[in-house]
Design a protein around this motif. Structure first.
Motif, PDB file in Angstrom:
ATOM      1  N   SER A 140       0.818  -1.219   0.000  1.00 40.49           N
ATOM      2  CA  SER A 140       0.000   0.000   0.000  1.00 40.49           C
ATOM      3  C   SER A 140       0.849   1.265   0.000  1.00 40.49           C
ATOM      4  N   GLY A 141       2.160   1.102  -0.197  1.00 41.23           N
ATOM      5  CA  GLY A 141       3.055   2.258  -0.174  1.00 41.23           C
ATOM      6  C   GLY A 141       2.983   3.079  -1.447  1.00 41.23           C
ATOM      7  N   SER A 142       3.623   4.232  -1.406  1.00 38.52           N
ATOM      8  CA  SER A 142       3.586   5.165  -2.535  1.00 38.52           C
ATOM      9  C   SER A 142       4.330   4.624  -3.750  1.00 38.52           C
ATOM     10  N   GLY A 143       5.160   3.612  -3.550  1.00 41.54           N
ATOM     11  CA  GLY A 143       5.865   3.023  -4.681  1.00 41.54           C
ATOM     12  C   GLY A 143       4.948   2.314  -5.653  1.00 41.54           C
ATOM     13  N   PHE A 144       3.767   1.891  -5.162  1.00 39.14           N
ATOM     14  CA  PHE A 144       2.814   1.187  -6.017  1.00 39.14           C
ATOM     15  C   PHE A 144       1.522   1.968  -6.213  1.00 39.14           C
ATOM     16  N   ILE A 145       1.164   2.795  -5.254  1.00 39.37           N
ATOM     17  CA  ILE A 145      -0.076   3.569  -5.346  1.00 39.37           C
ATOM     18  C   ILE A 145       0.289   5.048  -5.475  1.00 39.37           C
ATOM     19  N   PRO A 146       0.135   5.636  -6.661  1.00 39.67           N
ATOM     20  CA  PRO A 146       0.519   7.043  -6.872  1.00 39.67           C
ATOM     21  C   PRO A 146      -0.285   8.001  -6.003  1.00 39.67           C
ATOM     22  N   GLU A 147       0.263   9.158  -5.766  1.00 41.51           N
ATOM     23  CA  GLU A 147      -0.423  10.181  -4.983  1.00 41.51           C
ATOM     24  C   GLU A 147      -1.719  10.596  -5.681  1.00 41.51           C
ATOM     25  N   GLY A 148      -2.776  10.708  -4.893  1.00 41.92           N
ATOM     26  CA  GLY A 148      -4.074  11.075  -5.436  1.00 41.92           C
ATOM     27  C   GLY A 148      -4.941   9.885  -5.797  1.00 41.92           C
ATOM     28  N   VAL A 149      -4.380   8.680  -5.734  1.00 42.49           N
ATOM     29  CA  VAL A 149      -5.142   7.457  -6.015  1.00 42.49           C
ATOM     30  C   VAL A 149      -5.529   6.814  -4.690  1.00 42.49           C
ATOM     31  N   GLY A 150      -6.838   6.629  -4.471  1.00 39.86           N
ATOM     32  CA  GLY A 150      -7.317   6.035  -3.227  1.00 39.86           C
ATOM     33  C   GLY A 150      -7.451   4.522  -3.331  1.00 39.86           C
ATOM     34  N   MET A 151      -7.693   3.879  -2.195  1.00 37.81           N
ATOM     35  CA  MET A 151      -7.871   2.431  -2.148  1.00 37.81           C
ATOM     36  C   MET A 151      -9.296   2.101  -1.727  1.00 37.81           C
ATOM     37  N   LEU A 152      -9.888   1.128  -2.403  1.00 35.10           N
ATOM     38  CA  LEU A 152     -11.208   0.628  -2.051  1.00 35.10           C
ATOM     39  C   LEU A 152     -11.046  -0.860  -1.771  1.00 35.10           C
ATOM     40  N   LEU A 153     -10.791  -1.201  -0.510  1.00 37.55           N
ATOM     41  CA  LEU A 153     -10.453  -2.566  -0.130  1.00 37.55           C
ATOM     42  C   LEU A 153     -11.707  -3.379   0.138  1.00 37.55           C
ATOM     43  N   ASN A 154     -11.806  -4.515  -0.541  1.00 37.36           N
ATOM     44  CA  ASN A 154     -12.959  -5.390  -0.359  1.00 37.36           C
ATOM     45  C   ASN A 154     -12.906  -6.081   1.002  1.00 37.36           C
ATOM     46  N   PHE A 155     -14.028  -6.099   1.689  1.00 36.11           N
ATOM     47  CA  PHE A 155     -14.153  -6.647   3.044  1.00 36.11           C
ATOM     48  C   PHE A 155     -13.798  -8.135   3.073  1.00 36.11           C
ATOM     49  N   ASP A 156     -14.489  -8.938   2.270  1.00 33.91           N
ATOM     50  CA  ASP A 156     -14.316 -10.386   2.300  1.00 33.91           C
ATOM     51  C   ASP A 156     -12.930 -10.799   1.845  1.00 33.91           C
ATOM     52  N   ARG A 157     -12.472 -10.269   0.722  1.00 38.47           N
ATOM     53  CA  ARG A 157     -11.197 -10.692   0.149  1.00 38.47           C
ATOM     54  C   ARG A 157     -10.022 -10.350   1.050  1.00 38.47           C
ATOM     55  N   ASN A 158     -10.049  -9.184   1.663  1.00 41.60           N
ATOM     56  CA  ASN A 158      -8.898  -8.766   2.460  1.00 41.60           C
ATOM     57  C   ASN A 158      -8.864  -9.426   3.835  1.00 41.60           C
ATOM     58  N   ILE A 159     -10.034  -9.709   4.421  1.00 38.53           N
ATOM     59  CA  ILE A 159     -10.043 -10.470   5.668  1.00 38.53           C
ATOM     60  C   ILE A 159      -9.524 -11.878   5.412  1.00 38.53           C
ATOM     61  N   PHE A 160      -9.941 -12.474   4.292  1.00 35.27           N
ATOM     62  CA  PHE A 160      -9.468 -13.814   3.966  1.00 35.27           C
ATOM     63  C   PHE A 160      -8.015 -13.807   3.499  1.00 35.27           C
ATOM     64  N   TYR A 161      -7.550 -12.670   3.018  1.00 34.54           N
ATOM     65  CA  TYR A 161      -6.123 -12.526   2.703  1.00 34.54           C
ATOM     66  C   TYR A 161      -5.301 -12.736   3.975  1.00 34.54           C
ATOM     67  N   ILE A 162      -5.726 -12.114   5.070  1.00 35.49           N
ATOM     68  CA  ILE A 162      -5.027 -12.280   6.355  1.00 35.49           C
ATOM     69  C   ILE A 162      -5.166 -13.714   6.848  1.00 35.49           C
ATOM     70  N   LEU A 163      -6.390 -14.255   6.804  1.00 33.18           N
ATOM     71  CA  LEU A 163      -6.639 -15.610   7.286  1.00 33.18           C
ATOM     72  C   LEU A 163      -5.822 -16.631   6.507  1.00 33.18           C
ATOM     73  N   GLN A 164      -5.840 -16.522   5.185  1.00 32.30           N
ATOM     74  CA  GLN A 164      -5.092 -17.457   4.354  1.00 32.30           C
ATOM     75  C   GLN A 164      -3.601 -17.392   4.647  1.00 32.30           C
ATOM     76  N   PHE A 165      -3.090 -16.193   4.805  1.00 31.71           N
ATOM     77  CA  PHE A 165      -1.656 -16.055   5.060  1.00 31.71           C
ATOM     78  C   PHE A 165      -1.280 -16.639   6.414  1.00 31.71           C
ATOM     79  N   MET A 166      -2.158 -16.470   7.429  1.00 28.75           N
ATOM     80  CA  MET A 166      -1.856 -17.020   8.742  1.00 28.75           C
ATOM     81  C   MET A 166      -1.859 -18.550   8.711  1.00 28.75           C
TER      82      MET A 166
END
Length: 250
Positions: A140-166
């Motif tokens: 989520s750093g500026s190296g990948f997300i340019p200034e002025g571009v926001g993030m819209l993080l999906n609830f299900d996918r990102n919670i399961f991203y953490i769960l899957q990684f754990m």
């Protein structure tokens, strides 16, 4: 007094196995219900890594479908129920197979289970408190997300991203235990394993790339401890003379 394990008939063994399976299913259901009731506390474990990623309205994650919240709560409760009831499943497995083992085999399995539990806790702690925060900050750093571009993080996918990684972190940290068991049983030769270490290191990096998020920071963070554990496993095998080879023969 009940029959000894080696004196039981095949039907009695099947009946015992069926009883233990029923107990395990009931344990999963009961633990899942408890997790469903205390979902808010459970959810916070997987939600906390996203703190600091709020948008201008203070929101972190978004739902795309009306049923997404319910489905996540249902799936997360079941998975957490399986994890929480795991000691019961392990007890059922051990109580079923231990009577048929020798004292030496039982002692080896008990030691390996303790090591597996310790590595599972280590894998969860290391993944949750170190790798996941680094990965989220990196992606989520500026190296990948340019200034002025926001993030819209999906609830299900990102919670399961953490769960899957754990779950991956816990599972990959079990590899040293599996390797040590193979050495104890002399299925793998210690000398050959040491000679093949360069290829195994490459394989560890490939495995890390397959099961971690698509960033090299996470991959290196998983691979380096696994490489260290690999050589520690060989050292333990050398000390206790497991395997058919030795450092002196390499």
């Amino acid at each position: 007094m009940g029959k000894k394990h080696d004196q039981m008939s095949l039907l009695e063994h099947i009946g015992e196995l069926r009883t233990k399976l029923i107990v395990s299913v009931i344990a999963v259901i009961a633990a899942s219900v408890v997790c469903f009731m205390f979902y808010d506390r459970l959810y916070q474990i997987f939600f906390r890594p996203f703190e600091g990623l709020e948008n201008e309205n203070g929101q972190k994650l978004f739902i795309n479908y009306i049923y997404e919240g319910f489905m996540l709560k249902f799936k997360l409760s079941i998975i957490a129920g399986i994890v929480l009831s795991f000691p019961i499943h392990m007890y059922n497995i051990l109580s079923f197979i231990f009577p048929g083992l020798t004292k030496k085999e039982s002692r080896i399995i008990a030691i390996c289970l303790i090591a597996a539990l310790a590595l599972a806790v280590l894998g969860f702690y290391y993944g949750y408190f170190y790798i996941v925060p680094i990965s989220i900050r990196f992606l989520s750093g500026s190296g990948f997300i340019p200034e002025g571009v926001g993030m819209l993080l999906n609830f299900d996918r990102n919670i399961f991203y953490i769960l899957q990684f754990m779950l991956v972190s816990v599972l990959v940290f079990q590899l040293p235990v599996i390797l040590e068991v193979l050495l104890i049983l002399n299925i793998i030769d210690r000398k050959a394993l040491l000679k093949a270490s360069r290829y195994i290191i490459v394989g560890i990096f490939i495995l890390s790339a397959l099961f971690t998020p698509p960033d090299f920071i996470s991959q290196i963070a998983v691979a380096v401890p696994l490489i260290a554990l690999f050589f520690i496993t060989i050292l333990i095998a050398y000390i206790f003379r497991f395997g058919n080879g030795g450092f002196e023969d390499a």
